[in-house]
Design a protein around this motif. Structure first.
Motif, PDB file in Angstrom:
ATOM      1  N   SER A   1       0.853  -1.188   0.000  1.00  0.00           N
ATOM      2  CA  SER A   1       0.000   0.000   0.000  1.00  0.00           C
ATOM      3  C   SER A   1       0.885   1.233   0.000  1.00  0.00           C
ATOM      4  O   SER A   1       1.854   1.308   0.758  1.00  0.00           O
ATOM      5  N   SER A   2       0.578   2.179  -0.875  1.00  0.00           N
ATOM      6  CA  SER A   2       1.357   3.408  -0.953  1.00  0.00           C
ATOM      7  C   SER A   2       0.420   4.613  -1.021  1.00  0.00           C
ATOM      8  O   SER A   2      -0.485   4.657  -1.863  1.00  0.00           O
ATOM      9  N   TYR A   3       0.639   5.554  -0.127  1.00  0.00           N
ATOM     10  CA  TYR A   3      -0.119   6.816  -0.077  1.00  0.00           C
ATOM     11  C   TYR A   3      -1.630   6.587   0.087  1.00  0.00           C
ATOM     12  O   TYR A   3      -2.447   7.275  -0.521  1.00  0.00           O
ATOM     13  N   SER A   4      -1.982   5.636   0.930  1.00  0.00           N
ATOM     14  CA  SER A   4      -3.399   5.370   1.199  1.00  0.00           C
ATOM     15  C   SER A   4      -3.718   5.388   2.685  1.00  0.00           C
ATOM     16  O   SER A   4      -4.795   5.833   3.086  1.00  0.00           O
TER      17      SER A   4
ATOM     18  N   ASN B   1       7.512  11.000   3.532  1.00  0.00           N
ATOM     19  CA  ASN B   1       6.962   9.657   3.393  1.00  0.00           C
ATOM     20  C   ASN B   1       7.540   8.737   4.466  1.00  0.00           C
ATOM     21  O   ASN B   1       8.755   8.691   4.651  1.00  0.00           O
ATOM     22  N   VAL B   2       6.669   8.015   5.145  1.00  0.00           N
ATOM     23  CA  VAL B   2       7.087   7.015   6.130  1.00  0.00           C
ATOM     24  C   VAL B   2       6.813   5.637   5.535  1.00  0.00           C
ATOM     25  O   VAL B   2       5.658   5.302   5.238  1.00  0.00           O
TER      26      VAL B   2
ATOM     27  N   GLY C   1       4.056 -13.995   6.022  1.00  0.00           N
ATOM     28  CA  GLY C   1       3.675 -13.091   4.944  1.00  0.00           C
ATOM     29  C   GLY C   1       4.230 -11.695   5.177  1.00  0.00           C
ATOM     30  O   GLY C   1       4.524 -11.313   6.310  1.00  0.00           O
ATOM     31  N   ARG C   2       4.367 -10.937   4.094  1.00  0.00           N
ATOM     32  CA  ARG C   2       5.031  -9.636   4.179  1.00  0.00           C
ATOM     33  C   ARG C   2       4.102  -8.499   3.754  1.00  0.00           C
ATOM     34  O   ARG C   2       3.213  -8.671   2.914  1.00  0.00           O
ATOM     35  N   MET C   3       4.369  -7.330   4.330  1.00  0.00           N
ATOM     36  CA  MET C   3       3.708  -6.089   3.925  1.00  0.00           C
ATOM     37  C   MET C   3       4.751  -5.000   3.769  1.00  0.00           C
ATOM     38  O   MET C   3       5.679  -4.903   4.573  1.00  0.00           O
ATOM     39  N   VAL C   4       4.580  -4.157   2.753  1.00  0.00           N
ATOM     40  CA  VAL C   4       5.358  -2.934   2.603  1.00  0.00           C
ATOM     41  C   VAL C   4       4.363  -1.794   2.455  1.00  0.00           C
ATOM     42  O   VAL C   4       3.552  -1.775   1.523  1.00  0.00           O
ATOM     43  N   LEU C   5       4.406  -0.863   3.401  1.00  0.00           N
ATOM     44  CA  LEU C   5       3.443   0.240   3.465  1.00  0.00           C
ATOM     45  C   LEU C   5       4.176   1.569   3.392  1.00  0.00           C
ATOM     46  O   LEU C   5       5.189   1.764   4.065  1.00  0.00           O
ATOM     47  N   THR C   6       3.678   2.486   2.589  1.00  0.00           N
ATOM     48  CA  THR C   6       4.197   3.847   2.561  1.00  0.00           C
ATOM     49  C   THR C   6       3.054   4.800   2.869  1.00  0.00           C
ATOM     50  O   THR C   6       2.005   4.754   2.215  1.00  0.00           O
ATOM     51  N   ILE C   7       3.273   5.654   3.866  1.00  0.00           N
ATOM     52  CA  ILE C   7       2.235   6.553   4.354  1.00  0.00           C
ATOM     53  C   ILE C   7       2.743   7.989   4.240  1.00  0.00           C
ATOM     54  O   ILE C   7       3.877   8.282   4.640  1.00  0.00           O
ATOM     55  N   LEU C   8       1.932   8.866   3.708  1.00  0.00           N
ATOM     56  CA  LEU C   8       2.257  10.288   3.759  1.00  0.00           C
ATOM     57  C   LEU C   8       2.343  10.685   5.214  1.00  0.00           C
ATOM     58  O   LEU C   8       1.399  10.463   5.985  1.00  0.00           O
ATOM     59  N   GLY C   9       3.484  11.237   5.644  1.00  0.00           N
ATOM     60  CA  GLY C   9       3.665  11.476   7.072  1.00  0.00           C
ATOM     61  C   GLY C   9       4.464  12.719   7.372  1.00  0.00           C
ATOM     62  O   GLY C   9       4.398  13.712   6.647  1.00  0.00           O
ATOM     63  N   ARG C  10       5.226  12.646   8.445  1.00  0.00           N
ATOM     64  CA  ARG C  10       6.072  13.759   8.865  1.00  0.00           C
ATOM     65  C   ARG C  10       7.279  13.180   9.603  1.00  0.00           C
ATOM     66  O   ARG C  10       7.204  12.069  10.155  1.00  0.00           O
TER      67      ARG C  10
END
Length: 381
Positions: free
Chosen positions: A162-165, A372-373, A220-229
């Motif tokens: 998931s990216s930017y969600s 981005n975090v 199982g794996r997850m890679v997450l990118t979150i708009l952050g600070r």
């Protein structure tokens, strides 16, 4: 608020929270280069996760999901990278390619039809890019619905991206009625408003992790990118500034009688941009995952420019005006459905025309960037 009221509030957000569909000038499809740049920044993290996942078990079926996939040129980008990497690993280890089960998830208002139209061309292009073609068959599925709940059957997924969600909340937080003149967390927001946003993020992200833990296979794996600070300061400009400038445009229209003050005071963006420490804390609290990597990156507001191309000397330079125009279109692709739902369509051209002027001024005077975090997680066995 009653349980019925809570469900109605959440449903309203789910119905209106989507990017501009189609392929027009203001569509997300034509204004998502920024998101593509962000995805490219985490390629190494994704590749590492896929290698560690696949080479341990070599599953015959590989369940892959992209959560908050939206619709446009980025939608199948990560899926393409994952399949090509797995196929390469199969060749290196002399293993038969798995069957690929690909799930594209977003809210019901997403332009899924546009995604489905891309699939034939996507498969053809993928086979052209891989020597001898992709070994295993690829099965695509649309998975509409909120990821703040179960989406997939138990232990059926291997890799989730998931990216930017995940900065988008399931609902506008309760108790932000006194956030007058603002549309999000801002330097002038009362402390209770910031606390309400943070608490909503904690609830939502914890639920997200719990649901994904049930759906992922062990390991199982997850890679997450979150708009952050970067900062732990919730008033930081790193997360609030882009929305504060939109609020300036809206408030000017209130003063001129174009927008009613009551409308302005009841509009709040359902978003929270967390710090790395906030993301880490929720993962540790929920307890289903181990953290493999946690990184922070940054990109300029204007995805078309690198830092050395930005001209800070003149607010009237062509590069700045073009840059502000690109940022305006990017923000419009994201925010227009929310604004239309609350204020109506008639204000849209006016508000984004004013927003453009404000961005030209601010981008001529200061460095503007999104933070981005990104986090790579493994489900505990």
């Amino acid at each position: 608020m009653s349980e019925v009221g809570k469900r109605e509030t959440r449903m309203k957000v789910e119905q209106v929270l989507h990017m501009n569909g189609g392929i027009g000038e203001t569509s997300y499809s034509n204004n998502s280069l920024l998101q593509k740049k962000v995805i490219s920044l985490t390629k190494e993290m994704r590749d590492e996760a896929i290698k560690n996942l696949y080479c341990k078990t070599f599953p015959k079926r590989l369940g892959i999901a992209d959560l908050g996939c939206s619709s446009g040129p980025n939608t199948l980008l990560v899926i393409s990278e994952v399949i090509k990497l797995v196929d390469k690993l199969c060749q290196e280890h002399n293993h038969e390619s798995p069957e690929y089960q690909v799930f594209m998830n977003d809210l019901q208002g997403n332009d899924f039809n546009n995604i489905f139209r891309l699939l034939d061309r996507f498969t053809e292009k993928l086979n052209d890019e891989v020597e001898d073609g992709i070994g295993g068959p690829i099965f695509f599925y649309g998975a509409p619905g909120s990821f703040y709940g179960r989406i997939f059957p138990t232990k059926t997924m291997h890799f989730i991206h998931s990216s930017y969600s995940l900065q988008w909340l399931s609902q506008v937080p309760k108790g932000v009625e006194n956030n007058k003149g603002n549309i999000y967390m801002a330097t002038t927001s009362p402390a209770n408003v910031l606390n309400a946003y943070h608490e909503q993020f904690q609830r939502d992200f914890s639920l997200f992790l719990k649901c994904r833990a049930e759906e992922l296979v062990d390991g199982g794996r997850m890679v997450l990118t979150i708009l952050g600070r970067k900062s732990d300061d919730k008033y930081s400009k790193e997360c609030c500034y882009i929305w504060e400038l939109l609020a300036v445009a809206l408030n000017d229209m209130v003063l001129e009688g174009i927008i009613m003050e009551e409308q302005m005071d009841t509009f709040n963006i359902p978003q929270y941009t967390p710090s790395p420490s906030e993301v880490k804390l929720e993962v540790l609290r929920e307890g289903s995952f181990t953290i493999d990597r946690l990184e922070v990156t940054e990109v300029h507001w204007n995805a078309y420019n690198d830092w050395n191309e930005v001209d800070f000397r003149s607010s009237l330079s062509k590069s700045l005006i073009d840059g502000a125009y690109n940022v305006t279109k990017c923000m419009r692709a994201v925010a227009e459905p929310l604004l239309v739902s609350h204020f109506g369509e008639t204000i849209i051209e006016e508000v984004f025309g004013r927003y453009l002027e404000i961005l030209v001024d601010r981008m001529s005077k200061e460095r503007t960037e999104f933070i981005n975090v990104s986090i790579s997680l493994t489900k505990k066995v």
